[in-house]
Scaffold this motif. Sequence first.
Motif, mmCIF file in Angstrom:
data_model
loop_
_atom_site.group_PDB
_atom_site.id
_atom_site.type_symbol
_atom_site.label_atom_id
_atom_site.label_comp_id
_atom_site.label_asym_id
_atom_site.label_seq_id
_atom_site.Cartn_x
_atom_site.Cartn_y
_atom_site.Cartn_z
ATOM 1 N N GLY A 163 37.349 6.379 161.059
ATOM 2 C CA GLY A 163 38.682 6.624 160.513
ATOM 3 C C GLY A 163 38.782 7.951 159.763
ATOM 4 O O GLY A 163 39.839 8.576 159.745
ATOM 5 N N GLN A 164 37.672 8.369 159.159
ATOM 6 C CA GLN A 164 37.680 9.646 158.441
ATOM 7 C C GLN A 164 37.901 10.804 159.400
ATOM 8 O O GLN A 164 38.671 11.720 159.130
ATOM 9 C CB GLN A 164 36.357 9.831 157.688
ATOM 10 C CG GLN A 164 36.181 8.859 156.546
ATOM 11 C CD GLN A 164 37.112 9.195 155.395
ATOM 12 O OE1 GLN A 164 37.117 10.310 154.901
ATOM 13 N NE2 GLN A 164 37.918 8.243 154.987
ATOM 14 N N PHE B 230 40.747 9.917 142.007
ATOM 15 C CA PHE B 230 40.149 9.740 143.326
ATOM 16 C C PHE B 230 40.776 8.511 143.985
ATOM 17 O O PHE B 230 41.182 7.574 143.278
ATOM 18 C CB PHE B 230 38.637 9.560 143.192
ATOM 19 C CG PHE B 230 37.923 10.836 142.867
ATOM 20 C CD1 PHE B 230 37.653 11.768 143.868
ATOM 21 C CD2 PHE B 230 37.531 11.129 141.567
ATOM 22 C CE1 PHE B 230 37.013 12.963 143.579
ATOM 23 C CE2 PHE B 230 36.882 12.319 141.266
ATOM 24 C CZ PHE B 230 36.629 13.238 142.271
ATOM 25 N N ARG C 254 29.882 10.183 142.231
ATOM 26 C CA ARG C 254 30.851 9.948 141.153
ATOM 27 C C ARG C 254 32.230 9.522 141.652
ATOM 28 O O ARG C 254 32.860 8.674 141.056
ATOM 29 C CB ARG C 254 30.966 11.175 140.252
ATOM 30 C CG ARG C 254 31.711 12.339 140.863
ATOM 31 C CD ARG C 254 31.483 13.599 140.089
ATOM 32 N NE ARG C 254 32.299 14.692 140.580
ATOM 33 C CZ ARG C 254 32.101 15.324 141.700
ATOM 34 N NH1 ARG C 254 31.103 14.977 142.476
ATOM 35 N NH2 ARG C 254 32.874 16.300 142.098
ATOM 36 N N SER C 255 32.667 10.099 142.780
ATOM 37 C CA SER C 255 34.020 9.787 143.223
ATOM 38 C C SER C 255 34.066 8.543 144.091
ATOM 39 O O SER C 255 35.068 7.870 144.163
ATOM 40 C CB SER C 255 34.583 10.954 144.006
ATOM 41 O OG SER C 255 33.691 11.277 145.041
ATOM 42 N N SER C 256 32.948 8.271 144.765
ATOM 43 C CA SER C 256 33.026 7.227 145.781
ATOM 44 C C SER C 256 32.417 5.909 145.321
ATOM 45 O O SER C 256 32.337 4.974 146.094
ATOM 46 C CB SER C 256 32.336 7.702 147.043
ATOM 47 O OG SER C 256 32.536 9.069 147.200
ATOM 48 N N ARG D 250 34.094 19.755 155.310
ATOM 49 C CA ARG D 250 34.806 19.213 154.155
ATOM 50 C C ARG D 250 34.961 17.700 154.182
ATOM 51 O O ARG D 250 35.178 17.086 153.143
ATOM 52 C CB ARG D 250 36.205 19.862 154.047
ATOM 53 C CG ARG D 250 36.194 21.375 153.974
ATOM 54 C CD ARG D 250 35.660 21.880 152.651
ATOM 55 N NE ARG D 250 36.444 21.419 151.520
ATOM 56 C CZ ARG D 250 37.542 21.999 151.087
ATOM 57 N NH1 ARG D 250 37.982 23.085 151.668
ATOM 58 N NH2 ARG D 250 38.197 21.500 150.061
ATOM 59 N N VAL D 251 34.891 17.112 155.381
ATOM 60 C CA VAL D 251 35.141 15.665 155.452
ATOM 61 C C VAL D 251 33.861 14.872 155.740
ATOM 62 O O VAL D 251 33.465 14.031 154.939
ATOM 63 C CB VAL D 251 36.233 15.334 156.507
ATOM 64 C CG1 VAL D 251 36.437 13.824 156.606
ATOM 65 C CG2 VAL D 251 37.540 16.026 156.141
ATOM 66 N N HIS E 242 35.960 11.353 148.743
ATOM 67 C CA HIS E 242 35.247 12.272 147.858
ATOM 68 C C HIS E 242 36.151 13.364 147.328
ATOM 69 O O HIS E 242 35.698 14.291 146.662
ATOM 70 C CB HIS E 242 34.064 12.890 148.607
ATOM 71 C CG HIS E 242 34.478 13.591 149.874
ATOM 72 N ND1 HIS E 242 35.096 12.932 150.916
ATOM 73 C CD2 HIS E 242 34.375 14.868 150.255
ATOM 74 C CE1 HIS E 242 35.352 13.789 151.889
ATOM 75 N NE2 HIS E 242 34.925 14.975 151.508
ATOM 76 N N ASN F 272 42.434 5.643 155.255
ATOM 77 C CA ASN F 272 41.593 6.776 155.661
ATOM 78 C C ASN F 272 41.781 8.006 154.788
ATOM 79 O O ASN F 272 41.745 9.136 155.271
ATOM 80 C CB ASN F 272 41.832 7.139 157.131
ATOM 81 C CG ASN F 272 41.373 6.042 158.065
ATOM 82 O OD1 ASN F 272 40.705 5.103 157.638
ATOM 83 N ND2 ASN F 272 41.722 6.143 159.319
ATOM 84 N N PRO G 288 30.075 16.076 153.451
ATOM 85 C CA PRO G 288 29.902 15.609 152.059
ATOM 86 C C PRO G 288 29.676 14.101 151.969
ATOM 87 O O PRO G 288 28.887 13.634 151.147
ATOM 88 C CB PRO G 288 31.214 15.990 151.379
ATOM 89 C CG PRO G 288 31.876 16.979 152.255
ATOM 90 C CD PRO G 288 31.364 16.742 153.641
ATOM 91 N N GLN G 289 30.373 13.352 152.828
ATOM 92 C CA GLN G 289 30.212 11.899 152.772
ATOM 93 C C GLN G 289 28.868 11.473 153.352
ATOM 94 O O GLN G 289 28.215 10.567 152.829
ATOM 95 C CB GLN G 289 31.342 11.219 153.536
ATOM 96 C CG GLN G 289 32.688 11.462 152.886
ATOM 97 C CD GLN G 289 33.787 10.677 153.570
ATOM 98 O OE1 GLN G 289 33.778 9.466 153.580
ATOM 99 N NE2 GLN G 289 34.741 11.387 154.153
#
Lengths: 243, 263
Positions: A120-121, B155, A219-221, A138-139, B113, B109, A142-143
């Motif tokens: 989905g990303q 976020f 930190r964000s996820s 960028r997508v 991050h 979706n 990083p993940q």
Amino acid sequence: MSHFSPTAAVSYFFNYFLMKGVLVTIGLTVAAVVGGLVLGMGIALLRMSSNPVLAGAARFYIWFFRGTPLLIQLVVIYSGLPQLGIKFSVITCALVGLILNEAAYLAEIVRSGFMAVSAGQREAAWALSLSPWVTFRRVTLPQAFRLMIPPLGNSINSLLKATSLASVISVEELMRRSDMLMQEHFQILEVYAAATAYYLILTSVWDAVQRRLEKHFGRSSAVKTRRVAASAPVAQASVEARA
Amino acid sequence: MSETSMAGTEGATVQPQLREVPAVRMEAVYKHYGDFTALNEVDLKVAKGEKIVVCGPSGSGKSTLIRCINHIEKHDEGLIYVNGVELDHQRKNIDAVRRDTGMVFQSFNLFPHMTVLENCTLAPMTANGMSESEAKDLAMHFLTKVRIPDQAEKFPGQLSGGQQQRVAIARALCMRPKIMLFDEPTSALDPEMVKEVLETMKKLAEEGMTMLCVTHEMGFAREVADRIVFMNEGKVVEQAAPEEFFKHPKSERARTFLDQIIH
Ligand SMILES: Nc1ncnc2c1ncn2[C@@H]1O[C@H](COP(=O)(O)OP(=O)(O)OP(=O)(O)O)[C@@H](O)[C@H]1O
Ligand SMILES: [Mg+2]
């Protein structure tokens, strides 16, 4: 003779000759990680490619280097290849062996990191007309990287210790230099106590670095993406349970 | 609120002759997964400004249908035109079509991050070469439209599902699409959050956006849709105005479907 001299052990720990060996160990590890990551990334890309020949070649590479002992790989590169007229310096042999071997492990880590980023990303990125490069940079990267940190950390920990195998082909890293000191002074326990302390320090420092990386990139996820409101009480409960 | 329309000014400035070009035209489209036929000779025409609700039982090909429109799924046979551009698997045409379409997914979706604001500015900056400050203004404009400007620095994982879906809508709108595709945008939401997302979609519809929505929200369909497209086993079985479809479904399959869904 049941005797262990702590002062001798301490003096080996501060032995200049041994310290230089520590630096070589660190150097080998860093170079093998960097080289292994670059090569491993390439192999992971091949492995994920839709071309069966490229994917097959990558699969073979991984199968081969993960399926044979690093020790044999090092000895073949150092003593076997000259038989075919291919000769490298000792340190080059060690680096080639470590990088080739590490790349096989890192390729699998990199691949599983990318596979774990949900389709989905990528679809969202396409739908937004992001270019393939921006989507990667960028997508997905990083993940994927965040997911790679724990296995990457373990692999680097193993590698740090595996560099000691290079002592067999006479690279003067920590292990080899411990051997040399030992043969000179016959204080086996004292010398290896110092070497052990160095390995523990190196792996502990790496552990700390790894934890910081995990914290930084997580930190964000840490909070999950879906149905947050619905699952928040559950998350809360599990935190409390651990506390 | 701002006077700029959510759908941009596209509707107002279209040349009369361009009105003839449908927003979407599908002719005899097939999509196969191995032996399975997910789309079976689908014909569909969507006029500019039209609002379509696609419904049908699970596995009937609704997602496949709208995912083929922006080439997230490749159709195997047939023709698809989006605003007159043929989706013929050529890179430049795919890109042109994706620039004209925005998509909202069931599972949002969002990029986990990145902050809400970064989610919204990424595409305008990298794909449209907008400056950061321009992109931020644009993003804040649409975040205000979906009524969550105050969440810009958070976020996605820190927001409720309804808020996340509204961010996803804002993110899509930042590319100023002419057509919006929704694939069950409220199905992953808790009941109390469905309304806020549907309200946002209604507002978009009122501003003249061309919309294709896969949804089981029949209240929304009744209120907003110009036409209901009913699918079954990869085929478009029935197309009718909501009134007509709900009162007098023609096919047996649509009747049983409606019975199940409106219990
Ligand atoms: N990648 C895939 N590989 C194989 N089969 C697929 C794939 N994607 C979809 N299908 C099949 O195609 C059919 C249509 O799928 P689609 O997702 O379009 O249905 P849907 O109408 O959206 O259903 P739902 O209401 O469950 O979302 C399903 O039977 C599904 O199993
Ligand atoms: Mg679906």
